[in-house]
Design a protein around this motif. Sequence first.
Motif, PDB file in Angstrom:
ATOM      1  N   ILE A 188     -41.836  52.244 -55.602  1.00  0.00           N
ATOM      2  CA  ILE A 188     -43.267  52.049 -55.823  1.00  0.00           C
ATOM      3  C   ILE A 188     -43.632  50.584 -55.609  1.00  0.00           C
ATOM      4  CG2 ILE A 188     -45.168  52.280 -57.480  1.00  0.00           C
ATOM      5  CD1 ILE A 188     -43.304  54.243 -59.064  1.00  0.00           C
ATOM      6  N   TYR A 189     -44.591  50.341 -54.717  1.00  0.00           N
ATOM      7  CA  TYR A 189     -45.121  48.999 -54.505  1.00  0.00           C
ATOM      8  C   TYR A 189     -46.577  48.980 -54.946  1.00  0.00           C
ATOM      9  CZ  TYR A 189     -40.937  48.007 -51.772  1.00  0.00           C
ATOM     10  OH  TYR A 189     -39.630  47.824 -51.398  1.00  0.00           O
ATOM     11  N   LEU A 190     -46.895  48.171 -55.954  1.00  0.00           N
ATOM     12  CA  LEU A 190     -48.293  47.957 -56.351  1.00  0.00           C
ATOM     13  C   LEU A 190     -48.767  46.719 -55.611  1.00  0.00           C
ATOM     14  CD1 LEU A 190     -48.065  48.642 -60.203  1.00  0.00           C
ATOM     15  CD2 LEU A 190     -48.897  50.177 -58.405  1.00  0.00           C
ATOM     16  N   VAL A 191     -49.767  46.897 -54.749  1.00  0.00           N
ATOM     17  CA  VAL A 191     -50.161  45.801 -53.859  1.00  0.00           C
ATOM     18  C   VAL A 191     -51.632  45.434 -54.039  1.00  0.00           C
ATOM     19  CG1 VAL A 191     -48.448  46.574 -52.166  1.00  0.00           C
ATOM     20  CG2 VAL A 191     -50.838  47.297 -51.928  1.00  0.00           C
ATOM     21  N   ASN A 192     -51.969  44.236 -53.589  1.00  0.00           N
ATOM     22  CA  ASN A 192     -53.354  43.801 -53.613  1.00  0.00           C
ATOM     23  C   ASN A 192     -54.100  44.422 -52.429  1.00  0.00           C
ATOM     24  OD1 ASN A 192     -55.486  42.418 -54.747  1.00  0.00           O
ATOM     25  ND2 ASN A 192     -55.215  40.661 -53.369  1.00  0.00           N
ATOM     26  N   SER A 193     -55.410  44.404 -52.509  1.00  0.00           N
ATOM     27  CA  SER A 193     -56.269  44.891 -51.431  1.00  0.00           C
ATOM     28  C   SER A 193     -57.634  44.281 -51.670  1.00  0.00           C
ATOM     29  CB  SER A 193     -56.320  46.423 -51.480  1.00  0.00           C
ATOM     30  OG  SER A 193     -57.491  46.898 -50.837  1.00  0.00           O
ATOM     31  N   SER A 194     -58.421  44.194 -50.604  1.00  0.00           N
ATOM     32  CA  SER A 194     -59.720  43.529 -50.717  1.00  0.00           C
ATOM     33  C   SER A 194     -60.560  44.103 -51.855  1.00  0.00           C
ATOM     34  CB  SER A 194     -60.476  43.671 -49.395  1.00  0.00           C
ATOM     35  OG  SER A 194     -61.761  43.155 -49.525  1.00  0.00           O
ATOM     36  N   ARG A 195     -60.459  45.422 -52.102  1.00  0.00           N
ATOM     37  CA  ARG A 195     -61.299  46.047 -53.125  1.00  0.00           C
ATOM     38  C   ARG A 195     -60.609  46.132 -54.493  1.00  0.00           C
ATOM     39  NH1 ARG A 195     -63.516  49.971 -48.804  1.00  0.00           N
ATOM     40  NH2 ARG A 195     -65.407  48.898 -48.131  1.00  0.00           N
TER      41      ARG A 195
ATOM     42  N   ARG B 272     -50.188  39.638 -52.606  1.00  0.00           N
ATOM     43  CA  ARG B 272     -50.868  39.239 -51.361  1.00  0.00           C
ATOM     44  C   ARG B 272     -50.618  40.298 -50.300  1.00  0.00           C
ATOM     45  NH1 ARG B 272     -48.550  34.193 -49.710  1.00  0.00           N
ATOM     46  NH2 ARG B 272     -50.271  33.977 -48.226  1.00  0.00           N
ATOM     47  N   PHE B 273     -51.705  40.886 -49.814  1.00  0.00           N
ATOM     48  CA  PHE B 273     -51.601  42.040 -48.912  1.00  0.00           C
ATOM     49  C   PHE B 273     -51.050  41.674 -47.544  1.00  0.00           C
ATOM     50  CE2 PHE B 273     -53.418  45.028 -45.804  1.00  0.00           C
ATOM     51  CZ  PHE B 273     -53.037  46.248 -46.353  1.00  0.00           C
ATOM     52  N   LYS B 274     -51.631  40.638 -46.938  1.00  0.00           N
ATOM     53  CA  LYS B 274     -51.288  40.312 -45.544  1.00  0.00           C
ATOM     54  C   LYS B 274     -49.802  39.972 -45.363  1.00  0.00           C
ATOM     55  CE  LYS B 274     -53.239  37.717 -41.621  1.00  0.00           C
ATOM     56  NZ  LYS B 274     -52.237  36.642 -41.324  1.00  0.00           N
ATOM     57  N   PRO B 275     -49.274  39.011 -46.148  1.00  0.00           N
ATOM     58  CA  PRO B 275     -47.833  38.726 -45.973  1.00  0.00           C
ATOM     59  C   PRO B 275     -46.953  39.919 -46.320  1.00  0.00           C
ATOM     60  CG  PRO B 275     -48.769  37.438 -47.791  1.00  0.00           C
ATOM     61  CD  PRO B 275     -49.905  38.082 -47.088  1.00  0.00           C
ATOM     62  N   PHE B 276     -47.383  40.731 -47.281  1.00  0.00           N
ATOM     63  CA  PHE B 276     -46.594  41.919 -47.625  1.00  0.00           C
ATOM     64  C   PHE B 276     -46.487  42.852 -46.418  1.00  0.00           C
ATOM     65  CE2 PHE B 276     -46.789  46.445 -48.997  1.00  0.00           C
ATOM     66  CZ  PHE B 276     -45.487  46.561 -49.463  1.00  0.00           C
TER      67      PHE B 276
ATOM     68  N   ASP C 252     -44.699  40.813 -43.306  1.00  0.00           N
ATOM     69  CA  ASP C 252     -43.311  40.339 -43.448  1.00  0.00           C
ATOM     70  C   ASP C 252     -42.363  41.362 -44.066  1.00  0.00           C
ATOM     71  OD1 ASP C 252     -44.589  38.064 -42.594  1.00  0.00           O
ATOM     72  OD2 ASP C 252     -44.698  37.166 -44.610  1.00  0.00           O
ATOM     73  N   GLU C 253     -42.915  42.331 -44.801  1.00  0.00           N
ATOM     74  CA  GLU C 253     -42.034  43.184 -45.610  1.00  0.00           C
ATOM     75  C   GLU C 253     -42.151  44.678 -45.291  1.00  0.00           C
ATOM     76  OE1 GLU C 253     -40.939  43.151 -50.238  1.00  0.00           O
ATOM     77  OE2 GLU C 253     -42.806  42.070 -49.792  1.00  0.00           O
ATOM     78  N   LEU C 254     -43.396  45.134 -45.105  1.00  0.00           N
ATOM     79  CA  LEU C 254     -43.642  46.580 -45.075  1.00  0.00           C
ATOM     80  C   LEU C 254     -42.953  47.272 -43.903  1.00  0.00           C
ATOM     81  CD1 LEU C 254     -44.927  48.972 -46.410  1.00  0.00           C
ATOM     82  CD2 LEU C 254     -47.116  48.400 -45.326  1.00  0.00           C
ATOM     83  N   GLY C 255     -42.834  46.564 -42.790  1.00  0.00           N
ATOM     84  CA  GLY C 255     -42.159  47.169 -41.635  1.00  0.00           C
ATOM     85  C   GLY C 255     -40.745  47.601 -41.991  1.00  0.00           C
ATOM     86  N   ASN C 256     -40.019  46.739 -42.700  1.00  0.00           N
ATOM     87  CA  ASN C 256     -38.648  47.088 -43.103  1.00  0.00           C
ATOM     88  C   ASN C 256     -38.628  48.182 -44.159  1.00  0.00           C
ATOM     89  OD1 ASN C 256     -37.092  45.432 -41.431  1.00  0.00           O
ATOM     90  ND2 ASN C 256     -37.518  43.651 -42.735  1.00  0.00           N
ATOM     91  N   ILE C 257     -39.601  48.129 -45.088  1.00  0.00           N
ATOM     92  CA  ILE C 257     -39.654  49.152 -46.140  1.00  0.00           C
ATOM     93  C   ILE C 257     -39.845  50.529 -45.514  1.00  0.00           C
ATOM     94  CG2 ILE C 257     -41.048  50.023 -48.063  1.00  0.00           C
ATOM     95  CD1 ILE C 257     -41.736  47.006 -48.630  1.00  0.00           C
TER      96      ILE C 257
ATOM     97  N   GLU D 199     -57.700  45.956 -43.229  1.00  0.00           N
ATOM     98  CA  GLU D 199     -56.422  46.373 -43.826  1.00  0.00           C
ATOM     99  C   GLU D 199     -55.865  47.590 -43.100  1.00  0.00           C
ATOM    100  OE1 GLU D 199     -57.269  44.776 -48.396  1.00  0.00           O
ATOM    101  OE2 GLU D 199     -58.009  46.742 -47.785  1.00  0.00           O
ATOM    102  N   ILE D 200     -56.753  48.525 -42.741  1.00  0.00           N
ATOM    103  CA  ILE D 200     -56.318  49.703 -41.978  1.00  0.00           C
ATOM    104  C   ILE D 200     -55.751  49.269 -40.624  1.00  0.00           C
ATOM    105  CG2 ILE D 200     -57.124  51.786 -40.791  1.00  0.00           C
ATOM    106  CD1 ILE D 200     -56.916  52.222 -43.756  1.00  0.00           C
TER     107      ILE D 200
END
Lengths: 236, 236
Positions: A103-110, A150-154, A157-162, A201-202
Motif C-alpha cells: 500500500i502506497y499512500l501518496v500526495n495528489s493535487s486534490r 510528493r507525487f511527481k518524484p514518486f 523515480d519509483e512507481l515504474g519499478n513498483i 497526474e493522469i
Amino acid sequence: MNLLLLKPDQITQQSATVSGRQFDHLLTVQRAQVGDSVRIGVIDGPMGQGIIKALGSEQATLEITLDSPPPPAIPLRLILALPRPKMLRRTLQSITAMGVKEIYLVNSSRVEKSFWQSPFLQPEALEEQMILGLEQARDTQMPNLHLRKRFKPFVEDELGNIAKGSQALVAHPVTEVPCPINCDSAVTLAIGPEGGFIPYEIELLSSIGFQSVHLGPRILRVEVAVPALISRLFPA
Amino acid sequence: MNLLLLKPDQITQQSATVSGRQFDHLLTVQRAQVGDSVRIGVIDGPMGQGIIKALGSEQATLEITLDSPPPPAIPLRLILALPRPKMLRRTLQSITAMGVKEIYLVNSSRVEKSFWQSPFLQPEALEEQMILGLEQARDTQMPNLHLRKRFKPFVEDELGNIAKGSQALVAHPVTEVPCPINCDSAVTLAIGPEGGFIPYEIELLSSIGFQSVHLGPRILRVEVAVPALISRLFPA
C-alpha cells in the motif's frame, strides 16, 4: 475481532498472554470463559487455536496451537491518494481486510495539505488500523505501508519499478475502458482522491504505462470504490 | 454532490429553485457563480445541465436542460439484515450509489432489537441517505426501500415472490461455493448481520431456494462486503 492476532512477544512456547484491548474484547464482547477456544494468529506467522487457561483481572493466558497458514495475499499493489483522516482509518482497515499487502499512500493535487499533518499518520496509529483489519478478516500478514508526500518524484523515480511485471491501472471515470474483471496476474492500481487525479497526474501516470479504467457510469466514494475495484479485479 | 438532484416541486418549466442543503453546497463547496453550469437530475426523472441565473442569500435559480437518462439500475434485489444505526446510513448511501433499486432491511437473530428504534429509520432520514447516494453516484432513480421487522414471515410469505425469476444467493462464509462473478441475469442476494445469519435462518432461506455462497477466505465487515459482493456480481 474474528481472530486474536498476537505479537511474537506475547508468546512463550505453547502459551500466550493477552491484555489491553484484546483482553477487554475477549471479556466484554466475546464473553470468553476459561476453557473456551478462540481463533488466534501470530503477526506475519501462522494461525490456529487458543484455549483460555486463566482469566485474570487484566490479562488472560492461552494454550496455543498454530497449525494453519494465513489466507493468500492478493497480487495487488495499491497506490492510493491520501484520504481525509476520518476516511483514512476506515479505508486502511478495509484494504487490509481485503488482503492487500503493498500500500502506497501518496500526495495528489486534490489532497489537502492538512491531511498530511493528521495524528492518524503516526506509525502506531497506522499499524493499529492494519491490525484491526487483519483481526476482522482472519489474516496475519501485515501489509507493507509506504507514505509518499510528493507525487511527481514518486511517479517518475519509483512507481515504474513498483509496477514492474504487473498490469498498471489508474481508476479514472473519464475513459471508455472498463476496469478488467477477475485478473489472473498482478495488478498495480492507482486510485485518486475525492474529485479524482488532475489531468497532469493522469498524463504522468499514463507516461509510465498506467491505463485509465472506469468502474461504470456511477461515481463512487473512495470507501466504496476501493472494495468494489479490488473485488472486481480479484474476486478470490 | 456530483449531481444536483431536484424534486419535481423545485421545477417550473425550464427553471429550478435550489435552497437549503443543496444551496449551501453550491455556494460553500462548489463555490458556484452566476453563469456556472452544474450537473442536475430530477428524482425518478432525466438528468442534464443547470445554468445558474441568480444567486440570492438563501436560494439559487437555475435554467435547466434535461436531456439524458439516468444510468441503468443493476438487476439486484438486496435483502440486508438491519445494520447498526451508525452503519445503516453509510451502507444505505453506498448501496444506493452502486445502483441497487430494491432494498429490504430485515430482522435477524443477531440484529439487536434496539436498532429498530433508531431515529435513522424514520422515512425522511432514510430518504435523505438515498438522495445523498444518488447525488454521489449521478443517478436519479430512488430505490424502493422496505423494512421487515420479522424474519420468519418475511421469508416464508414474501421472499419467494421477491426472488422469483432471479438467482437467489445468501452470503455465508461457511460454504464451499464461491459467489458467482459477472452475472448476466437478475440476482436476489441476502446478506446477514455482523456475525452472520444463524443456522436456522440459513436453513429457512435454503428451504425457499437460496444458495449459500462465500466471498473468499476473509471475513469482511458489512460496509466492505456489500460493495465487494455487488461489484463482483455486476461489474458494470
